[in-house]
Design an enzyme around this catalytic site. Structure first.
Site, PDB file in Angstrom:
ATOM      1  N   CYS A 167     -40.213  26.134 -79.697  1.00  0.00           N
ATOM      2  CA  CYS A 167     -39.299  25.190 -80.243  1.00  0.00           C
ATOM      3  C   CYS A 167     -39.365  23.601 -79.592  1.00  0.00           C
ATOM      4  O   CYS A 167     -38.215  22.918 -78.508  1.00  0.00           O
ATOM      5  CB  CYS A 167     -37.980  26.155 -80.172  1.00  0.00           C
ATOM      6  SG  CYS A 167     -36.110  25.238 -81.292  1.00  0.00           S
ATOM      7  N   CYS A 190     -41.638  21.784 -86.230  1.00  0.00           N
ATOM      8  CA  CYS A 190     -41.405  22.331 -85.781  1.00  0.00           C
ATOM      9  C   CYS A 190     -42.052  23.662 -85.374  1.00  0.00           C
ATOM     10  O   CYS A 190     -43.198  23.199 -86.946  1.00  0.00           O
ATOM     11  CB  CYS A 190     -39.906  22.443 -87.214  1.00  0.00           C
ATOM     12  SG  CYS A 190     -39.523  24.631 -86.940  1.00  0.00           S
TER      13      CYS A 190
HETATM   14  N1  DGL Z   1     -38.423  26.997 -84.203  1.00  0.00           N
HETATM   15  C1  DGL Z   1     -37.522  25.814 -83.952  1.00  0.00           C
HETATM   16  C2  DGL Z   1     -38.483  24.620 -83.881  1.00  0.00           C
HETATM   17  O1  DGL Z   1     -39.431  24.323 -83.151  1.00  0.00           O
HETATM   18  C3  DGL Z   1     -36.738  25.849 -84.774  1.00  0.00           C
HETATM   19  C4  DGL Z   1     -35.678  26.466 -85.785  1.00  0.00           C
HETATM   20  C5  DGL Z   1     -34.448  26.201 -85.457  1.00  0.00           C
HETATM   21  O2  DGL Z   1     -33.631  25.377 -86.276  1.00  0.00           O
HETATM   22  O3  DGL Z   1     -33.499  27.021 -85.031  1.00  0.00           O
HETATM   23  O4  DGL Z   1     -37.631  23.460 -83.793  1.00  0.00           O
END
Ligand code: DGL
Length: 270
Positions: free
Chosen positions: A75, A189
Site C-alpha cells: 500500500c 496506489c
Molecule cells: N491501496 C492503497 C494504496 O496503495 C490505498 C487504498 C486506500 O486508500 O485504502 O495507497
C-alpha cells in the site's frame, strides 16, 4: 525460520494483489498470507497519525499471530507514511511500496510525468524526496484519485469499472499539462494497476492520448527485492495460502474467485 512461515502482504483491500501477482512469478513456492484491512479502508483519506497507528498496530498483531518471515506493505499510502516507523518496531524485514518515480523518470522522453495516488500519498514528504532524488529537472504532476480504489474493488468483485470515473482522473492530470507532453503515468496506489488495461484504453479512446503513454508501477521491482531478501530460504506449504480481513467476511468472500487465481484458498476474518 520455519519453511512454512509465510510472506505477509498488507493492504486495505484488493490493491495488495497487484504486488502479490508479481511476487508469485518469482517465488511460486512461497507460502502467502494476504491481509486486507477493510475495516480501515480508505487509508488515503485518513490523517498521517491515524494511518501510522493503524498500520503499526495491525502489523504487530498479524505478525504475532502468523509469524511471517517478511512483511510487504503493499500500500503506497501506508508505506509513504509509516515505513520508517514500522521498521523500527518489527524485527522481520519490511518491504514497502512507494510510487515508481525512479523508473518513470528514467523512461520519460518528454520530461513530464503524472502521478496518480491517494490524497494521503501524493502529499507526503516521502514523495517530495523521491521527486528531488530521481526526477529533478523533470515535471511531476500529481493528482489524488481515491475514487479509483472503489473502481478496482468493484472490478475484482465482477463489476465493470466506470469509464467516466477513470477518464476524469486521467483528465485531471493532463489538464495540468498545457503542452500535453506527459508520457508516463505512475500508478501510485496498489489498487490502480488492477485497472491498467482500462486506464490505457480510456486514455487513448476517450481522451485522445497517445498510445505511447506508459502506465508504470513498482510491483516488479518489489518482487525482485523480496526475492533477493529471501534468497537461500526454504519454503514449504503445510496448508492452503490464506487471506484474512478485518472487515465484513461476506463482502470479502465475494473475492473468492479472484483470490483463487492468486493461489489463495482459505479466507477468514482476523
Ligand atoms: N491501496 C492503497 C494504496 O496503495 C490505498 C487504498 C486506500 O486508500 O485504502 O495507497
Amino acid at each position: 525460520m520455519q519453511a512454512s512461515s509465510p510472506i505477509l502482504f498488507l493492504d486495505t483491500g484488493v490493491g495488495g494483489l497487484s504486488v502479490l501477482g508479481e511476487v508469485r512469478k518469482s517465488l511460486p513456492q512461497a507460502p502467502i498470507l494476504f491481509a486486507a484491512d477493510y475495516a480501515g479502508q480508505p487509508y488515503g483519506q485518513k490523517t498521517e497519525a491515524q494511518v501510522a497507528a493503524r498500520v503499526a498496530g495491525l502489523l504487530g498483531r498479524v505478525t504475532e499471530r502468523y509469524r511471517p518471515r517478511l512483511a510487504c506493505i503493499a500500500c503506497n499510502t501506508a508505506s509513504t507514511i509509516a515505513l520508517g516507523m514500522v521498521r523500527e518496531v518489527l524485527e522481520i524485514p519490511i518491504v514497502g511500496t512507494v510510487p515508481a518515480i525512479k523508473p518513470a523518470a528514467e523512461n520519460t522522453r518528454t520530461g513530464v510525468i503524472g502521478l496518480l495516488g491517494t490524497a494521503g500519498t501524493i502529499r507526503q514528504q516521502y514523495v517530495d524526496d523521491l521527486e528531488a532524488k530521481f526526477a529533478s529537472g523533470k515535471t511531476l504532476l500529481r493528482h489524488a484519485a481515491p475514487e479509483l480504489v472503489g473502481e478496482a474493488e468493484r472490478k475484482l468483485r465482477g463489476g465493470t469499472p466506470d469509464r467516466k470515473v477513470l477518464a476524469a482522473a486521467l483528465y485531471a492530470l493532463s489538464a495540468q499539462d498545457e503542452a500535453m507532453a506527459l508520457d508516463q503515468v505512475i500508478l501510485g496506489c496498489t489498487h490502480f494497476p488492477l485497472l491498467r488495461k482500462e486506464l490505457a484504453d480510456v486514455a487513448v479512446h476517450d481522451l485522445g492520448w497517445s498510445p505511447d503513454v506508459q502506465f508504470v508501477d513498482g510491483a516488479a521491482g518489489i518482487a525482485r527485492r523480496i526475492a533477493h531478501l529471501l534468497d537461500g530460504e526454504t519454503f514449504q506449504r503445510t496448508g492452503p495460502d490464506r487471506a484474512v480481513t478485518t472487515g465484513d467476511l461476506d463482502h470479502f468472500l465475494m473475492l473468492k474467485p479472484v483470490l483463487t487465481t492468486y493461489g489463495i484458498d482459505q479466507i477468514e476474518r482476523f
